[in-house]
Design a protein around this motif. Structure first.
Motif, PDB file in Angstrom:
ATOM      1  N   ALA A  58      27.132  61.725  18.429  1.00  0.00           N
ATOM      2  CA  ALA A  58      28.391  61.288  19.030  1.00  0.00           C
ATOM      3  C   ALA A  58      28.129  60.371  20.223  1.00  0.00           C
ATOM      4  O   ALA A  58      28.832  59.370  20.410  1.00  0.00           O
ATOM      5  CB  ALA A  58      29.234  62.491  19.449  1.00  0.00           C
ATOM      6  N   LEU A  59      27.125  60.693  21.019  1.00  0.00           N
ATOM      7  CA  LEU A  59      26.774  59.828  22.143  1.00  0.00           C
ATOM      8  C   LEU A  59      26.306  58.464  21.653  1.00  0.00           C
ATOM      9  O   LEU A  59      26.721  57.430  22.186  1.00  0.00           O
ATOM     10  CB  LEU A  59      25.688  60.489  23.004  1.00  0.00           C
ATOM     11  CG  LEU A  59      26.150  61.645  23.873  1.00  0.00           C
ATOM     12  CD1 LEU A  59      24.957  62.429  24.406  1.00  0.00           C
ATOM     13  CD2 LEU A  59      27.026  61.148  25.010  1.00  0.00           C
ATOM     14  N   PHE A  99      31.139  65.193  17.081  1.00  0.00           N
ATOM     15  CA  PHE A  99      30.724  65.691  18.398  1.00  0.00           C
ATOM     16  C   PHE A  99      30.405  67.179  18.344  1.00  0.00           C
ATOM     17  O   PHE A  99      29.388  67.618  18.873  1.00  0.00           O
ATOM     18  CB  PHE A  99      31.814  65.415  19.432  1.00  0.00           C
ATOM     19  CG  PHE A  99      31.580  66.080  20.753  1.00  0.00           C
ATOM     20  CD1 PHE A  99      30.475  65.769  21.524  1.00  0.00           C
ATOM     21  CD2 PHE A  99      32.459  67.044  21.222  1.00  0.00           C
ATOM     22  CE1 PHE A  99      30.251  66.395  22.752  1.00  0.00           C
ATOM     23  CE2 PHE A  99      32.249  67.667  22.440  1.00  0.00           C
ATOM     24  CZ  PHE A  99      31.142  67.342  23.198  1.00  0.00           C
ATOM     25  N   LYS A 123      34.303  55.148  26.219  1.00  0.00           N
ATOM     26  CA  LYS A 123      34.400  55.113  24.756  1.00  0.00           C
ATOM     27  C   LYS A 123      34.300  56.527  24.189  1.00  0.00           C
ATOM     28  O   LYS A 123      35.046  56.895  23.276  1.00  0.00           O
ATOM     29  CB  LYS A 123      33.315  54.218  24.162  1.00  0.00           C
ATOM     30  CG  LYS A 123      33.462  54.023  22.674  1.00  0.00           C
ATOM     31  CD  LYS A 123      32.513  52.967  22.155  1.00  0.00           C
ATOM     32  CE  LYS A 123      32.703  52.737  20.660  1.00  0.00           C
ATOM     33  NZ  LYS A 123      31.766  51.754  20.141  1.00  0.00           N
ATOM     34  N   PHE A 124      33.393  57.325  24.737  1.00  0.00           N
ATOM     35  CA  PHE A 124      33.217  58.716  24.319  1.00  0.00           C
ATOM     36  C   PHE A 124      34.527  59.482  24.475  1.00  0.00           C
ATOM     37  O   PHE A 124      34.990  60.153  23.552  1.00  0.00           O
ATOM     38  CB  PHE A 124      32.094  59.339  25.160  1.00  0.00           C
ATOM     39  CG  PHE A 124      31.848  60.788  24.912  1.00  0.00           C
ATOM     40  CD1 PHE A 124      31.162  61.204  23.779  1.00  0.00           C
ATOM     41  CD2 PHE A 124      32.280  61.741  25.807  1.00  0.00           C
ATOM     42  CE1 PHE A 124      30.917  62.550  23.550  1.00  0.00           C
ATOM     43  CE2 PHE A 124      32.040  63.074  25.599  1.00  0.00           C
ATOM     44  CZ  PHE A 124      31.362  63.497  24.465  1.00  0.00           C
ATOM     45  N   TYR A 153      25.678  54.880  23.480  1.00  0.00           N
ATOM     46  CA  TYR A 153      24.486  55.282  24.235  1.00  0.00           C
ATOM     47  C   TYR A 153      23.270  54.710  23.528  1.00  0.00           C
ATOM     48  O   TYR A 153      23.079  54.926  22.336  1.00  0.00           O
ATOM     49  CB  TYR A 153      24.393  56.811  24.306  1.00  0.00           C
ATOM     50  CG  TYR A 153      23.375  57.307  25.302  1.00  0.00           C
ATOM     51  CD1 TYR A 153      23.776  57.735  26.552  1.00  0.00           C
ATOM     52  CD2 TYR A 153      22.023  57.353  24.997  1.00  0.00           C
ATOM     53  CE1 TYR A 153      22.853  58.205  27.476  1.00  0.00           C
ATOM     54  CE2 TYR A 153      21.090  57.809  25.909  1.00  0.00           C
ATOM     55  CZ  TYR A 153      21.515  58.232  27.145  1.00  0.00           C
ATOM     56  OH  TYR A 153      20.592  58.691  28.058  1.00  0.00           O
ATOM     57  N   VAL A 182      30.051  53.858  28.235  1.00  0.00           N
ATOM     58  CA  VAL A 182      29.810  54.861  27.199  1.00  0.00           C
ATOM     59  C   VAL A 182      30.743  56.050  27.417  1.00  0.00           C
ATOM     60  O   VAL A 182      31.335  56.563  26.466  1.00  0.00           O
ATOM     61  CB  VAL A 182      28.331  55.305  27.177  1.00  0.00           C
ATOM     62  CG1 VAL A 182      28.102  56.438  26.190  1.00  0.00           C
ATOM     63  CG2 VAL A 182      27.425  54.123  26.854  1.00  0.00           C
ATOM     64  N   SER A 222      29.036  56.370  20.559  1.00  0.00           N
ATOM     65  CA  SER A 222      29.826  55.891  21.701  1.00  0.00           C
ATOM     66  C   SER A 222      29.140  54.754  22.446  1.00  0.00           C
ATOM     67  O   SER A 222      29.654  54.261  23.439  1.00  0.00           O
ATOM     68  CB  SER A 222      30.079  57.042  22.682  1.00  0.00           C
ATOM     69  OG  SER A 222      30.817  58.055  22.058  1.00  0.00           O
ATOM     70  N   LYS A 279      37.381  58.262  22.052  1.00  0.00           N
ATOM     71  CA  LYS A 279      37.228  58.810  20.708  1.00  0.00           C
ATOM     72  C   LYS A 279      37.485  60.316  20.685  1.00  0.00           C
ATOM     73  O   LYS A 279      38.113  60.827  19.758  1.00  0.00           O
ATOM     74  CB  LYS A 279      35.823  58.508  20.177  1.00  0.00           C
ATOM     75  CG  LYS A 279      35.595  57.057  19.857  1.00  0.00           C
ATOM     76  CD  LYS A 279      34.164  56.832  19.404  1.00  0.00           C
ATOM     77  CE  LYS A 279      34.017  55.528  18.704  1.00  0.00           C
ATOM     78  NZ  LYS A 279      33.462  55.660  17.375  1.00  0.00           N
TER      79      LYS A 279
END
Length: 112
Positions: free
Chosen positions: A41-42, A34, A19-20, A47, A16, A45, A23
């Motif tokens: 946003a999490l 975000f 990917k977070f 989560y 995660v 990604s 992005k």
């Protein structure tokens, strides 16, 4: 799952976190999301919280609060401090100064 104590650190799964940061360092639409809604946003990604998992929801809320920023650090600053940011997110986000905030760009330089 045990509940987290107030002020405790919440680690982010490495997949995660990657990917977070991918992005956050490349996608302007994600950066806007975000800034507006760190929790969304999490989730975007990867989560995940199991349905009915109150402790998991609380951890997600804590992460979202801790990741809130006024202005996002520039993409280049995020990219240059990438490995340090991954380590920070993986070790846990707590109520410490946010390293993704544009005001913390000098801190990002120190992370390298």
């Amino acid at each position: 799952m045990a509940t987290k104590k107030a002020g405790s650190r919440v680690p982010l799964d490495p997949k995660v976190a990657r990917k977070f940061l991918d992005k956050l360092g490349t996608d302007n639409e994600f950066r806007r999301l975000f800034k507006k809604d760190p929790k969304a946003a999490l989730v975007a990604s990867g989560y995940k919280v199991a349905k009915g998992d109150a402790a998991g929801e609380a951890a997600l809320e804590q992460l979202a609060v801790c990741l809130r920023v006024e202005r996002i650090a520039p993409k280049a600053a995020i990219a240059s401090a990438r490995s340090s940011l991954e380590a920070m997110l993986g070790s846990g986000v707590g109520m410490t100064p946010n390293q993704l905030n544009a005001a913390s760009t000098a801190s990002l330089r120190r992370l390298k």
